[in-house]
Design a protein around this motif. Sequence first.
Motif, PDB file in Angstrom:
ATOM      1  N   LYS A 188       0.839  -1.208   0.000  1.00 20.80           N
ATOM      2  CA  LYS A 188       0.000   0.000   0.000  1.00 20.80           C
ATOM      3  C   LYS A 188       0.870   1.252   0.000  1.00 20.80           C
ATOM      4  CE  LYS A 188      -3.974   2.143   2.246  1.00 20.80           C
ATOM      5  NZ  LYS A 188      -4.981   2.046   3.327  1.00 20.80           N
ATOM      6  N   ASN A 189       1.973   1.211   0.740  1.00 21.73           N
ATOM      7  CA  ASN A 189       2.898   2.344   0.805  1.00 21.73           C
ATOM      8  C   ASN A 189       4.230   1.931   0.175  1.00 21.73           C
ATOM      9  OD1 ASN A 189       1.061   3.966   2.437  1.00 21.73           O
ATOM     10  ND2 ASN A 189       1.567   2.561   4.095  1.00 21.73           N
ATOM     11  N   GLU A 191       7.040   3.233   0.463  1.00 23.21           N
ATOM     12  CA  GLU A 191       8.148   3.312   1.414  1.00 23.21           C
ATOM     13  C   GLU A 191       8.360   1.992   2.137  1.00 23.21           C
ATOM     14  OE1 GLU A 191       5.591   5.325   1.344  1.00 23.21           O
ATOM     15  OE2 GLU A 191       6.338   7.314   0.779  1.00 23.21           O
TER      16      GLU A 191
END
Length: 481
Positions: A188-189, A191
């Motif tokens: 989802k992210n 990072e």
Amino acid sequence: MEKIKVLLIDDDEDDFIITKDIFSQIPSIKNYELSWANSFEKGINAVLKQQHDIYLVDYRLGKNTGIDLLNEAVLSGIKEPIIILTGKGDYDIDQQALNFGAADYLVKDQINAQLLDRTLRYALKQAEATKALKESEFKFRVIFEKTKEPILISDFNGKIYEMNKAGLSFFGFHPNDLNTVTDRQLFKNSEDRDNFIQQLETKGAVSNFECEMISSSGQTYFCTLSSFLQIDPQNIMSIYHTIIHDLTPRKYKENNSINQSKLSVSAHIAKAFAEEIRDPLSTINFVIEELNTDKNLAYNETVQTNLDIIKTNCDNINQLIKQVIVSTENKPLSFEKANIKELIEDALNQVNDLILGQRISVDKDILNADLEILADEYQLKKALQNILVNAIENMHDFPKTIHITTIKDSGFYSILIEDNGTGLGKNYNDNILEPFFSTKKNGNGLALTEAQKIVMNHNGIIEIKPQDAGNLVIVKLPIAY
């Protein structure tokens, strides 16, 4: 020690006699038992019967070749090693034999007892090691395919080489989708993916890496990843083997436990506060009645008007107290199997007058599947009504629309109710579901508090996500199987 059964497949009897003589010169001749098949047909029949441990096959077998026999044996699943014999050193034939699966090749004119013994022993050991490796691969393949947890095989660039059935189901993919999807799209992210790869490349293995992952349908999962890095010697690159642990159900339970605690504490305080207000409110109402019966004030319009205002506000406060006390009560629920689609339709019918009066357009995309949940129908419909009414009250400007969609994912049935009204803004994201919190001027915050309590009592969870315009309320309910 059992004798090693060797079958020579050669249509020339002289070659058999020569080979037999070479065998007799092997120091460990007692370990071998040599047999002979003098044609391609007899040879392939003997191979398919699998009565020997190893085969010596002449390249020339009448109209056929030893490569033909080798190919047929391999296609039939024969695991015993086959050594091709050639009349002279021919590099192309040698390579062809190895490419088709021969254990080795020997040039007839160069064969001696020592070379033959070493070749046979090496081929048998290699076949044994290959067999053990394939059995091990089969076991791990079974584990890979049968395990209920998603497993992913990928590389540094994000290319997905393989995903087991549990992974395909978890993310909602078809095997062909893996050609166009990268593992970066599963996070989802972005990072999180970068940190995960950095730790994996640095340490060689990662355990319990926490992150949020997202399915092809947009469903978010809270996961931990356990992964190890393997160097592919052929391509000289890193391959990642990752097991995905879905902790979403546990996360829901933890959140529900926290929210239940908040509701319990807030309800206790609210109820005590409401009870404390009742006594002075009763005194005020008593004084109002006394003033209303005072003949000296009966014809004073200013006093009577003010008394009416005080009385009206006291009634409003008393009504609010009753609502607070009712909202803190834990009424026993009566659970029965209920059709989710029918519950949603019934809740919409209950607020239909408001929808028509406000000229609101309702778009529905509700699954037709005959799915059921264990529910107290009256209570759950009330929760949905509260959410719908809250959405209706948020909309002030035309056009007014409410979108209702449903998703079935990971054992939950999710109801998504989205309006295009006044958004809460991201600043309210953390406290909008706090008990008795409201952004409305005259709101008491009880509607969503009651809806949240009902949903949690159904082992579900409710989330509110502010959008650019309006709000999205997600109700997740466990499906009854």
